[in-house]
Design an enzyme around this catalytic site. Structure first.
Site, PDB file in Angstrom:
ATOM      1  CG  ASP A   1      -2.078   0.951   1.100  1.00 20.01           C
ATOM      2  OD1 ASP A   1      -2.092   1.745   0.142  1.00 20.01           O
ATOM      3  OD2 ASP A   1      -2.988   0.911   1.958  1.00 20.01           O
TER       4      ASP A   1
ATOM      5  CG  ASP B   1      -3.034   3.686  -3.612  1.00 17.97           C
ATOM      6  OD1 ASP B   1      -3.986   2.991  -4.002  1.00 17.97           O
ATOM      7  OD2 ASP B   1      -3.120   4.460  -2.639  1.00 17.97           O
ATOM      8  CD  GLU B   2      -5.196  -1.565  -1.017  1.00 15.32           C
ATOM      9  OE1 GLU B   2      -5.476  -2.334  -0.084  1.00 15.32           O
ATOM     10  OE2 GLU B   2      -5.916  -0.591  -1.346  1.00 15.32           O
TER      11      GLU B   2
END
Length: 474
Positions: free
Chosen positions: A11, A105-106
């Site tokens: 993350d 983003d993860e």
């Protein structure tokens, strides 16, 4: 459940805001808030410097401005975020072919599928630390990493590692680790489920296990109760699934003031339909179900759908279907949000031959092809009689070079002239129609951050959990 911590969850830390701080030297170490800047905008990401003021994602932007009035409020630059995300996802795919992106983003990574020897927490930690170093070297940004024997626990580990840290949960320690955590820690436990459990005297994951499966089924129903009891014991058999296929494409807009005029509503629906088809075509897809979403003045939300004879990427077809759908919704009291989507996706289009034949029969000529979908106007282009310059977006001046918009109004636009990797730049103000000022594409981020005091996360110490935080980044 796996006997080794071979599932990794990454993350990125305050991703949108961190990209903006990396790209804008004057904002490093300062509160930065990215999101919709209109009266009804919401926060997409707040930097860690903004969070002590109480600002968090999904908060109304107006509330964020009251809590943190001195922050930099910026328009999202999704094209840049996507490019940085592609670099990060590329590094993950070097570890394993099984990468499951959840957002820009993860992502989850199955290390075992990549053939990595990760038989112990020490080996898992070495893989995670190397990944964090590689991400910082390639993007200048930090990410938090969790490793465990399941997806649920890997995500919990990365949450505990934030920001800029790494946590490894050793298989066999799951129940002891989860027991004191609040019930909202578990996936699928929202406010309503948490309230039901609280009324029954259940506030922690350990108390879920103590309550027993039969009591959870009585409180929540068989499917939800059984699943919750299983997760509370640390059991999660979900595999990492690579390249999850999108099931729909949609766009929506929230309006600064409620719409009541039917002609305006139909015009907005047509515009949204064109944007939706533009996305559909960029993805090389078509779809057969058109969906319209209407959120009214009182926040009640209605959806209406229509299934076509076959998949299409024809903007005229989507516009017509969306117009029919919105016609059946009462909008007289006001509309605050409209959306258009297409689902039932396919990799081909199937022309509606019956409709074409009908057109020939009734008009003597086939249906005219729809006009091409025009891309949405970029910020900085002419809107009405005046150019609009949105805060945070990139510009270039013929004399002063690259910079970004700090703000605009009353016929003026303020620009800070700096670029990634440069020292903080000077601020200058121009007329909004200055012919030497024009929109620009974002410049690449530097590959390493300048030396600055790092925000150091709390190191988690537990006999059952191995952790490190911010110790191996250059």
């Amino acid at each position: 459940m796996r006997g080794a911590p071979t599932i990794l969850h990454l993350d990125m830390d305050a991703f949108f805001a961190a990209v903006e701080q990396a790209a804008k030297p004057s904002l490093r170490g300062k509160p930065v808030i990215v999101g919709g800047l209109g009266p009804r905008g919401v926060v997409a990401t707040a930097s860690y410097e903004a969070r002590p003021f109480g600002v968090h994602s999904a908060m109304p932007m107006a509330q964020a401005r009251r809590l943190c009035p001195n922050a930099a409020y910026l328009t999202p630059r999704f094209g840049l975020y996507r490019r940085v995300s592609d670099v990060v996802m590329g590094l993950l795919r070097e570890l394993s072919p099984l990468v499951e992106p959840l957002s820009l983003d993860e992502a989850f990574v199955d290390l075992r599928a990549g053939g990595l020897e990760v038989g112990s927490a020490r080996e898992a930690r070495a893989v995670g630390e190397r990944l964090r170093r590689d991400i910082r070297a390639a993007t200048g940004l930090s990410g938090s990493v969790g490793l465990a024997g399941s997806k649920m626990l890997a995500k919990i580990a990365s949450e505990r590692a934030k920001p800029d840290g790494l946590v490894v949960i050793q298989p066999g320690t799951e129940r002891a680790l989860l027991a004191p955590m609040p019930v909202r820690t578990l996936p699928g436990v929202g406010p309503a489920t948490a309230q039901t459990l609280r009324r029954a005297g259940v506030a922690t994951v350990g108390e879920i296990v103590e309550a027993g499966e039969a009591e959870l089924v009585r409180l929540l129903g068989r499917a939800h109760g059984t699943a919750l009891y299983t997760m509370a014991q640390g059991i999660d058999e979900r595999p990492v699934v690579a390249d999850r296929d999108a099931k729909s494409v949609s766009v929506e807009d929230t309006f600064d003031t409620d719409l009541t005029d039917r002609a305006r509503i139909h015009a907005e629906i047509a515009r949204l339909a064109d944007r939706c088809v533009e996305r559909l075509r960029k993805a090389g897809r078509s779809g057969r179900t058109v969906v319209v979403k209407v959120r009214r003045y009182d926040f009640s939300t209605l959806t209406r759908s229509e299934t076509l004879r076959g998949p299409t990427d024809d903007p005229a077809v989507v516009r017509e279907a969306a117009a029919r759908l919105v016609e059946g919704v009462d909008t007289t009291a006001g509309v605050r949000l409209l959306g258009v989507g297409v689902s039932g996706l396919a990799d081909f289009t199937q022309e509606d031959l019956f409709a074409q034949a009908a057109d020939v029969l009734h008009t003597g000529r086939p249906r005219r092809p729809a006009p091409p979908v025009e891309p949405a106007a970029a910020a900085g282009e002419v809107s009405g009689n005046e150019r609009r310059w949105l805060p945070g977006l990139d510009v270039r001046h013929a004399r002063y070079g690259p910079g970004w918009v700090q703000g605009s109004g009353l016929g003026r636009v303020t620009v800070r002239f700096e670029e990634p990797g440069s020292p903080p730049g000077r601020v200058r103000t121009f007329a909004v129609d200055d012919p030497e000022l024009e929109p620009s594409e974002p410049l690449p981020l530097p590959t390493a951050q300048p030396s600055e005091p790092a925000i150091r996360p709390k190191v988690i110490s537990s006999p059952d959990t191995e952790a490190s935080a911010g110790t191996s980044s250059p």
